[in-house]
Motif scaffolding. Structure first.
Motif, PDB file in Angstrom:
ATOM      1  N   ALA A 155      43.082  49.798  40.455  1.00 27.65           N
ATOM      2  CA  ALA A 155      41.733  49.909  41.008  1.00 27.65           C
ATOM      3  C   ALA A 155      41.056  48.539  41.037  1.00 27.65           C
ATOM      4  N   ALA A 156      41.214  47.756  39.963  1.00 29.81           N
ATOM      5  CA  ALA A 156      40.611  46.426  39.905  1.00 29.81           C
ATOM      6  C   ALA A 156      41.163  45.522  41.002  1.00 29.81           C
ATOM      7  N   ALA A 157      42.470  45.580  41.227  1.00 29.64           N
ATOM      8  CA  ALA A 157      43.077  44.741  42.260  1.00 29.64           C
ATOM      9  C   ALA A 157      42.612  45.153  43.650  1.00 29.64           C
ATOM     10  N   LEU A 158      42.499  46.454  43.892  1.00 29.63           N
ATOM     11  CA  LEU A 158      42.027  46.934  45.191  1.00 29.63           C
ATOM     12  C   LEU A 158      40.595  46.487  45.455  1.00 29.63           C
ATOM     13  N   VAL A 159      39.740  46.675  44.474  1.00 34.85           N
ATOM     14  CA  VAL A 159      38.331  46.319  44.639  1.00 34.85           C
ATOM     15  C   VAL A 159      38.171  44.807  44.817  1.00 34.85           C
ATOM     16  N   ALA A 160      38.940  44.029  44.065  1.00 34.04           N
ATOM     17  CA  ALA A 160      38.858  42.570  44.174  1.00 34.04           C
ATOM     18  C   ALA A 160      39.206  42.086  45.577  1.00 34.04           C
ATOM     19  N   ASP A 161      40.024  42.868  46.295  1.00 32.15           N
ATOM     20  CA  ASP A 161      40.408  42.481  47.651  1.00 32.15           C
ATOM     21  C   ASP A 161      39.563  43.162  48.711  1.00 32.15           C
ATOM     22  N   GLY A 162      38.467  43.806  48.299  1.00 31.68           N
ATOM     23  CA  GLY A 162      37.514  44.324  49.265  1.00 31.68           C
ATOM     24  C   GLY A 162      37.588  45.807  49.543  1.00 31.68           C
ATOM     25  N   ALA A 163      38.496  46.530  48.876  1.00 34.19           N
ATOM     26  CA  ALA A 163      38.589  47.972  49.102  1.00 34.19           C
ATOM     27  C   ALA A 163      37.526  48.711  48.307  1.00 34.19           C
ATOM     28  N   LYS A 164      37.330  49.962  48.671  1.00 33.17           N
ATOM     29  CA  LYS A 164      36.476  50.870  47.923  1.00 33.17           C
ATOM     30  C   LYS A 164      37.369  51.909  47.248  1.00 33.17           C
ATOM     31  N   VAL A 165      36.965  52.340  46.054  1.00 34.63           N
ATOM     32  CA  VAL A 165      37.829  53.178  45.234  1.00 34.63           C
ATOM     33  C   VAL A 165      37.066  54.374  44.699  1.00 34.63           C
ATOM     34  N   VAL A 166      37.690  55.546  44.809  1.00 32.70           N
ATOM     35  CA  VAL A 166      37.257  56.729  44.076  1.00 32.70           C
ATOM     36  C   VAL A 166      38.168  56.816  42.861  1.00 32.70           C
ATOM     37  N   LEU A 167      37.611  56.524  41.709  1.00 36.90           N
ATOM     38  CA  LEU A 167      38.366  56.415  40.471  1.00 36.90           C
ATOM     39  C   LEU A 167      38.255  57.713  39.685  1.00 36.90           C
ATOM     40  N   ALA A 168      39.397  58.256  39.276  1.00 34.78           N
ATOM     41  CA  ALA A 168      39.401  59.547  38.591  1.00 34.78           C
ATOM     42  C   ALA A 168      40.170  59.469  37.289  1.00 34.78           C
ATOM     43  N   SER A 169      39.719  60.230  36.320  1.00 39.39           N
ATOM     44  CA  SER A 169      40.421  60.422  35.067  1.00 39.39           C
ATOM     45  C   SER A 169      39.841  61.670  34.422  1.00 39.39           C
ATOM     46  N   ARG A 170      40.501  62.163  33.369  1.00 30.34           N
ATOM     47  CA  ARG A 170      40.080  63.439  32.792  1.00 30.34           C
ATOM     48  C   ARG A 170      38.795  63.333  31.979  1.00 30.34           C
ATOM     49  N   ASP A 171      38.577  62.209  31.313  1.00 31.40           N
ATOM     50  CA  ASP A 171      37.447  62.066  30.410  1.00 31.40           C
ATOM     51  C   ASP A 171      36.259  61.433  31.130  1.00 31.40           C
ATOM     52  N   ALA A 172      35.143  62.151  31.206  1.00 25.66           N
ATOM     53  CA  ALA A 172      33.984  61.683  31.966  1.00 25.66           C
ATOM     54  C   ALA A 172      33.427  60.381  31.411  1.00 25.66           C
ATOM     55  N   ALA A 173      33.379  60.250  30.086  1.00 27.80           N
ATOM     56  CA  ALA A 173      32.832  59.031  29.489  1.00 27.80           C
ATOM     57  C   ALA A 173      33.709  57.827  29.820  1.00 27.80           C
ATOM     58  N   ASN A 174      35.024  57.999  29.790  1.00 24.44           N
ATOM     59  CA  ASN A 174      35.928  56.913  30.147  1.00 24.44           C
ATOM     60  C   ASN A 174      35.803  56.532  31.619  1.00 24.44           C
ATOM     61  N   VAL A 175      35.594  57.533  32.457  1.00 23.06           N
ATOM     62  CA  VAL A 175      35.404  57.262  33.885  1.00 23.06           C
ATOM     63  C   VAL A 175      34.145  56.429  34.093  1.00 23.06           C
ATOM     64  N   GLU A 176      33.062  56.831  33.472  1.00 25.53           N
ATOM     65  CA  GLU A 176      31.804  56.104  33.630  1.00 25.53           C
ATOM     66  C   GLU A 176      31.934  54.658  33.172  1.00 25.53           C
ATOM     67  N   ALA A 177      32.585  54.449  32.035  1.00 26.15           N
ATOM     68  CA  ALA A 177      32.765  53.088  31.527  1.00 26.15           C
ATOM     69  C   ALA A 177      33.633  52.253  32.468  1.00 26.15           C
ATOM     70  N   ALA A 178      34.682  52.861  33.009  1.00 26.73           N
ATOM     71  CA  ALA A 178      35.567  52.134  33.914  1.00 26.73           C
ATOM     72  C   ALA A 178      34.855  51.753  35.203  1.00 26.73           C
ATOM     73  N   VAL A 179      34.060  52.652  35.736  1.00 28.62           N
ATOM     74  CA  VAL A 179      33.308  52.360  36.955  1.00 28.62           C
ATOM     75  C   VAL A 179      32.348  51.204  36.726  1.00 28.62           C
ATOM     76  N   GLU A 180      31.677  51.206  35.589  1.00 31.17           N
ATOM     77  CA  GLU A 180      30.749  50.118  35.289  1.00 31.17           C
ATOM     78  C   GLU A 180      31.474  48.786  35.171  1.00 31.17           C
ATOM     79  N   ARG A 181      32.649  48.781  34.547  1.00 33.21           N
ATOM     80  CA  ARG A 181      33.410  47.533  34.426  1.00 33.21           C
ATOM     81  C   ARG A 181      33.807  46.985  35.782  1.00 33.21           C
TER      82      ARG A 181
END
Length: 259
Positions: free
Chosen positions: A24-50
């Protein structure tokens, strides 16, 4: 090289940590948009913020480059929900990285029926369903890659369930590449070896002698960095890799001895 990722949209499952997050980081760094998913909501929120913070984009509002969704691929509705999120928020869907957490360690004979069933539902059927569903919702040509394992080509000690399921998924990737290719949809498998993720740290702790033995069999003499995997995955998902499909590609520092 311009990978052609600007403004393209990808779903990345298992995206809060490890190989999914690195991709996801590599895609975003090259200009893509990402829908990031994982099972744990708190982990998802933290990853999106990073991921969103370096670009100054709102993490989940106002069309930011990263949108998070708590989802488990064992849920039959999860893949459709991820596709819908991408289309509603960004207006298109160009591909996906399907990464599912590995099954518990242990030998194939020692695993219980319940462990096999649970792993089949998430690792195998969840992945197949996700590829099938997302391929049907792409807005044009695109690519879907499944994160598998070097166990596709040779067994990994102590990972009996993975040794049983991952080779089947590699053949699913080839079968779906045949089926979806005429529509311009590419399907791939990625075979990570020893990559320095949290999962690998846990496995090394469970099998204390494995690290030294593994390093001895890696020509580059080290574990891979997740970012090295992420950049490879981003390239293969991009239009720059438009003639690669049906392939299972090792990212393993040369550890696989099979051709």
């Amino acid at each position: 090289m311009d990978l052609g990722l600007a403004d393209r949209v990808y779903v990345v499952t298992g995206g809060s940590k490890g190989l999914g997050h690195a991709t996801a980081a590599a895609l975003v760094a090259d200009g893509a948009k990402v829908v990031l998913a994982s099972r744990d909501a708190a982990n998802v929120e933290a990853a999106v913020e990073r991921l969103a913070a370096p670009m100054g984009a709102p993490p989940a509002e106002g069309g930011g480059s990263v949108t998070g969704v708590a989802a488990d691929l064992a849920d039959p509705q999860a893949a459709e929900r991820l596709a819908r999120t991408a289309l509603e928020r960004y207006g298109r869907l160009d591909g996906a990285l399907i990464s599912v957490g590995g099954p518990p360690p242990g030998t194939a004979a020692a695993a219980t029926d319940e462990q096999w069933r649970a792993a089949f539902e998430s690792v195998f059927l969840g992945s197949v369903r996700a590829v099938r569903t997302l391929a049907g919702r792409l807005t044009g040509d695109g690519a879907i890659a499944m994160v598998l394992s070097t166990s596709v080509r040779q067994p990994v000690g102590g990972l009996g369930i993975s040794n049983g399921l991952r080779p089947g998924l590699a053949m699913v990737a080839k079968d779906m590449a045949d089926e979806f290719g005429p529509r311009g949809v590419r399907v791939l498998g990625l075979l990570p070896g020893r990559i320095a993720t949290d999962r690998m740290t846990q496995l090394d702790a469970a099998f204390p002698d494995a690290r030294a033995a593994a390093l001895g069999g890696i020509p580059l003499g080290r574990y891979g960095d997740p970012a090295e995997f992420g950049r490879t995955a981003a390239f293969l998902l991009s239009p720059a890799a438009s003639y690669i499909t049906g392939s299972v590609i090792p990212v393993d520092g040369g550890s696989l001895r099979a051709v």
